[in-house]
Design a protein around this motif. Structure first.
Motif, PDB file in Angstrom:
ATOM      1  N   SER A  97       0.837  -1.110  -0.224  1.00 55.31           N
ATOM      2  CA  SER A  97       0.093  -0.174  -0.078  1.00 55.31           C
ATOM      3  C   SER A  97       0.878   1.283   0.115  1.00 55.31           C
ATOM      4  N   GLU A  98       0.337   2.379  -0.602  1.00 56.09           N
ATOM      5  CA  GLU A  98       0.789   3.698  -0.330  1.00 56.09           C
ATOM      6  C   GLU A  98      -0.391   4.448   0.150  1.00 56.09           C
ATOM      7  N   ALA A  99      -0.129   5.378   1.075  1.00 56.74           N
ATOM      8  CA  ALA A  99      -1.213   6.279   1.872  1.00 56.74           C
ATOM      9  C   ALA A  99      -0.742   7.719   1.786  1.00 56.74           C
ATOM     10  N   ILE A 100      -1.711   8.682   1.810  1.00 55.57           N
ATOM     11  CA  ILE A 100      -1.532   9.922   2.095  1.00 55.57           C
ATOM     12  C   ILE A 100      -2.385  10.319   3.417  1.00 55.57           C
ATOM     13  N   SER A 101      -1.981  11.114   4.327  1.00 54.99           N
ATOM     14  CA  SER A 101      -2.834  11.570   5.361  1.00 54.99           C
ATOM     15  C   SER A 101      -2.517  13.013   5.509  1.00 54.99           C
ATOM     16  N   ILE A 102      -3.513  13.736   5.803  1.00 58.01           N
ATOM     17  CA  ILE A 102      -3.369  15.116   6.435  1.00 58.01           C
ATOM     18  C   ILE A 102      -4.681  15.265   7.558  1.00 58.01           C
ATOM     19  N   GLY A 103      -3.790  16.096   8.344  1.00 61.51           N
ATOM     20  CA  GLY A 103      -4.809  16.170   9.594  1.00 61.51           C
ATOM     21  C   GLY A 103      -3.830  17.255  10.644  1.00 61.51           C
ATOM     22  N   GLY A 104      -4.422  17.191  11.866  1.00 62.27           N
ATOM     23  CA  GLY A 104      -3.752  17.755  12.909  1.00 62.27           C
ATOM     24  C   GLY A 104      -4.649  17.708  14.170  1.00 62.27           C
ATOM     25  N   HIS A 105      -3.948  18.460  15.433  1.00 60.30           N
ATOM     26  CA  HIS A 105      -4.458  18.336  16.633  1.00 60.30           C
ATOM     27  C   HIS A 105      -4.540  19.643  17.232  1.00 60.30           C
ATOM     28  N   ILE A 106      -5.326  19.803  18.315  1.00 64.22           N
ATOM     29  CA  ILE A 106      -5.375  21.079  19.082  1.00 64.22           C
ATOM     30  C   ILE A 106      -4.942  20.494  20.447  1.00 64.22           C
ATOM     31  N   ARG A 107      -4.139  21.254  21.371  1.00 62.46           N
ATOM     32  CA  ARG A 107      -4.018  21.050  22.528  1.00 62.46           C
ATOM     33  C   ARG A 107      -4.260  22.541  23.329  1.00 62.46           C
ATOM     34  N   ALA A 108      -4.995  22.330  24.563  1.00 59.62           N
ATOM     35  CA  ALA A 108      -5.426  23.562  25.296  1.00 59.62           C
ATOM     36  C   ALA A 108      -5.142  23.262  26.690  1.00 59.62           C
ATOM     37  N   ALA A 109      -4.471  24.159  27.364  1.00 61.48           N
ATOM     38  CA  ALA A 109      -4.252  23.954  28.650  1.00 61.48           C
ATOM     39  C   ALA A 109      -4.840  25.084  29.770  1.00 61.48           C
ATOM     40  N   TYR A 110      -5.848  24.819  30.799  1.00 59.82           N
ATOM     41  CA  TYR A 110      -6.463  25.779  31.667  1.00 59.82           C
ATOM     42  C   TYR A 110      -6.702  25.184  33.113  1.00 59.82           C
ATOM     43  N   ARG A 111      -5.859  26.008  33.619  1.00 61.33           N
ATOM     44  CA  ARG A 111      -5.767  25.607  35.104  1.00 61.33           C
ATOM     45  C   ARG A 111      -5.005  24.082  35.577  1.00 61.33           C
ATOM     46  N   GLY A 112      -4.031  23.842  34.695  1.00 63.38           N
ATOM     47  CA  GLY A 112      -3.404  22.450  34.758  1.00 63.38           C
ATOM     48  C   GLY A 112      -4.204  21.499  34.173  1.00 63.38           C
ATOM     49  N   GLY A 113      -5.456  21.583  33.652  1.00 62.85           N
ATOM     50  CA  GLY A 113      -6.041  20.587  32.783  1.00 62.85           C
ATOM     51  C   GLY A 113      -5.911  20.607  31.220  1.00 62.85           C
ATOM     52  N   TRP A 114      -5.717  19.570  30.650  1.00 66.28           N
ATOM     53  CA  TRP A 114      -5.595  19.618  29.418  1.00 66.28           C
ATOM     54  C   TRP A 114      -6.741  19.215  28.472  1.00 66.28           C
ATOM     55  N   GLY A 115      -6.902  19.675  27.208  1.00 66.87           N
ATOM     56  CA  GLY A 115      -7.853  19.303  26.604  1.00 66.87           C
ATOM     57  C   GLY A 115      -7.203  19.054  25.156  1.00 66.87           C
ATOM     58  N   PHE A 116      -7.715  17.821  24.425  1.00 70.56           N
ATOM     59  CA  PHE A 116      -7.258  17.491  23.163  1.00 70.56           C
ATOM     60  C   PHE A 116      -8.222  17.131  22.113  1.00 70.56           C
ATOM     61  N   SER A 117      -8.062  17.597  20.799  1.00 72.63           N
ATOM     62  CA  SER A 117      -8.827  17.249  19.944  1.00 72.63           C
ATOM     63  C   SER A 117      -8.042  17.097  18.496  1.00 72.63           C
ATOM     64  N   SER A 118      -8.443  15.964  17.718  1.00 75.24           N
ATOM     65  CA  SER A 118      -7.599  15.851  16.378  1.00 75.24           C
ATOM     66  C   SER A 118      -8.444  15.828  15.341  1.00 75.24           C
ATOM     67  N   PHE A 119      -8.215  16.069  14.144  1.00 69.97           N
ATOM     68  CA  PHE A 119      -9.251  16.332  12.963  1.00 69.97           C
ATOM     69  C   PHE A 119      -8.332  16.090  11.468  1.00 69.97           C
ATOM     70  N   ASN A 120      -9.204  15.805  10.788  1.00 69.88           N
ATOM     71  CA  ASN A 120      -8.427  15.791   9.458  1.00 69.88           C
ATOM     72  C   ASN A 120      -9.141  16.556   8.304  1.00 69.88           C
ATOM     73  N   ARG A 121      -9.917  17.333   8.859  1.00 66.51           N
ATOM     74  CA  ARG A 121     -10.481  18.318   7.949  1.00 66.51           C
ATOM     75  C   ARG A 121     -10.061  19.973   8.203  1.00 66.51           C
ATOM     76  N   LEU A 122      -9.336  20.792   7.764  1.00 65.04           N
ATOM     77  CA  LEU A 122      -8.983  21.900   8.032  1.00 65.04           C
ATOM     78  C   LEU A 122     -10.120  22.959   8.202  1.00 65.04           C
ATOM     79  N   THR A 123     -11.203  22.677   7.571  1.00 63.49           N
ATOM     80  CA  THR A 123     -12.361  23.655   7.693  1.00 63.49           C
ATOM     81  C   THR A 123     -13.052  23.411   8.973  1.00 63.49           C
ATOM     82  N   SER A 124     -12.683  22.296   9.777  1.00 64.54           N
ATOM     83  CA  SER A 124     -13.270  22.091  11.208  1.00 64.54           C
ATOM     84  C   SER A 124     -12.497  22.505  11.974  1.00 64.54           C
ATOM     85  N   ILE A 125     -11.141  23.084  12.064  1.00 66.73           N
ATOM     86  CA  ILE A 125     -10.329  23.465  13.003  1.00 66.73           C
ATOM     87  C   ILE A 125     -10.831  24.492  13.941  1.00 66.73           C
TER      88      ILE A 125
END
Length: 464
Positions: free
Chosen positions: A49-77
């Protein structure tokens, strides 16, 4: 800077400005990757197989807590940013403490020294695998099963933070794995070889001797006697040294292991002696040309070289910005993620024991009965305990390498084993075959290195 990159930087900058006031820290990581995966098992093609992937993730920190969200559509960032922020605000109830890092703007690429695998056709890569598969089979009629795996991955990553960092970094990684199983009646033995490179496709095309050795070891082991289980003085080669320093000691040096485990943190106290004065252990991505090398980690911290043990004494550990902040230490650039589906965690890069001064031949001197172990077949660790299987081994008798034996496993407590190092060889070898696993992020490219070692009182498992 190319126009497209400027546009991306402007987009991320606008998003960070819009949302940064809602959290203590915000990071956006974008990734574009392409790769090839080939697996031949016997005469069967299991993966091609050959494959291409495009995506990203967000990391947010607030008062010591972390939020994480990943995506593969830039329009949903924007929605993903809001998701990560909401998660961080939901769990945060302490204080966000991140070790300070100077914001940086950079575009960098790990240089290749030869052919980029993306310029090599899939059919040529398949032909290479076929040739190695035929080599494994040709060694002996008792070879019953073979496998050859080829993979390459190119990644381009953009990291942008609310502190003003914007980094684009790209690299190419390649790996091949070979295994041959020999069978004679009920006796079954397996030989393995692995190699990798971040430099050139050419590094994978002249491996005939290495590939055949996997099958030859499997066949030879069919008729070898098993080692008698006992406690021995053991000499290990540089490949096993690299495996040992990575698996048995390196993971304990990852600071998230320590700050989540007060007992381990107490054991891993700076200033404590762990080995002889000659023992020096390092980890660092700032070395060039190795599989664990890069310019910046996945938080935008510059790569460094960290000394973990100096003259036998613990002096350092590996950090993300959060672990360094919580322990009041300096970020070392060891926050890494496998891809955009995962958050960065503390990981090793290139880990090694520095060469010593003892000629390798002298490592065997004075050993009345011992074991010489080379290469690796497998292994596992559980905290400070380890068990490794040697790829091949010989008895040592009266200071000389004697008859070969099989089924050699080396077990022990890493801290006691470091203290039991009697001599460090003047040789050195980099093993670029490593694919490290931690917290479900398996196969992260790393390098391991070291010299031959002589260690007393090693528990060697074998025939009772």
């Amino acid at each position: 800077m190319p126009t497209l990159l400027v546009d991306v930087q402007n987009l991320l900058s606008d998003l960070l400005k819009r949302y940064a006031s809602k959290v203590d820290y915000l990071m956006i990581r974008l990734e574009e990757a392409e790769g090839t995966d080939i697996l031949l098992r016997g005469d069967k093609v299991e993966t091609l197989s050959e494959a291409i992937s495009i995506g990203g993730h967000i990391r947010a920190a607030y008062r010591g807590g972390w939020g994480f969200s990943s995506f593969n559509r830039l329009t949903s960032i924007a929605e993903r940013i809001e998701e990560a922020i909401a998660a961080a605000r939901m769990v945060g109830d302490e204080e966000t403490i991140l070790a300070p890092v100077e914001p940086v703007q950079a575009v960098c690429q790990l240089p290749l020294t030869g052919t980029d695998p993306r310029l090599v056709s899939l059919s040529r890569k398949k032909e290479l695998c076929d040739r190695y598969c035929d080599l494994l089979k040709s060694v002996d009629h008792r070879i019953s099963t073979t496998s050859v795996r080829y993979s390459d991955t190119s990644q381009k990553v953009i990291v942008a933070t609310s502190e003003g960092t914007f980094i684009e970094q790209s690299w190419v990684d390649m790996e091949m794995r070979f295994a041959a199983t020999a069978r004679d009646g009920d006796t079954v033995q397996t030989g393995r070889e692995t190699t990798g490179s971040r430099q050139a496709f050419e590094d994978l095309i002249n491996l005939d001797t290495q590939v055949k050795s996997a099958a030859e070891r499997a066949v030879a082991a069919l008729t070898l006697p098993s080692v008698k289980g006992d406690t021995y003085t053991v000499v290990i080669d540089p490949i096993l040294t690299g495996l040992f320093v990575h698996e048995a000691f390196g993971h304990l040096s990852e600071a998230d292991m320590a700050y989540e485990n007060p007992d381990l943190l107490e054991v891993m106290t700076f200033g404590r002696r762990f080995g002889p004065e000659e023992l020096q252990i390092f980890d660092g991505a700032a070395l060039t040309g190795h599989r664990g090398s890069y310019f910046y980690d996945d938080e935008g911290t510059p790569a460094t070289i960290t000394q973990l043990i100096q003259d036998g004494i613990l002096v350092g550990r590996l950090h993300s910005r959060e672990t360094a902040g919580k322990l009041g230490e300096t970020a070392t650039g060891n926050a890494r993620c496998l891809n955009y589906h995962y958050a960065p965690i503390v990981r090793m890069t290139n880990t090694w024991i520095e060469r010593g001064k003892t000629p390798v031949a002298d490592l065997f001197s004075g050993i009345k009965q011992g074991v010489y172990a080379r290469n690796w077949l497998g292994g596992m660790t559980n905290g400070e305990m380890f068990t490794f299987s040697a790829g091949e081994a010989w008895m040592i008798r009266n200071g000389k390498i004697a008859e070969p034996v099989k089924d050699v496993t080396l077990s022990g407590n890493v801290f006691q084993t470091l203290a039991d190092i009697e001599a460090i060889g003047d040789d050195f070898y980099w093993d670029e075959s490593g694919g490290c696993g931690k917290d479900a992020q398996n196969g992260l490219a790393v390098g391991c290195g070291g010299p031959s070692l002589r260690i007393r009182d090693v528990v060697v498992g074998g025939e009772a």
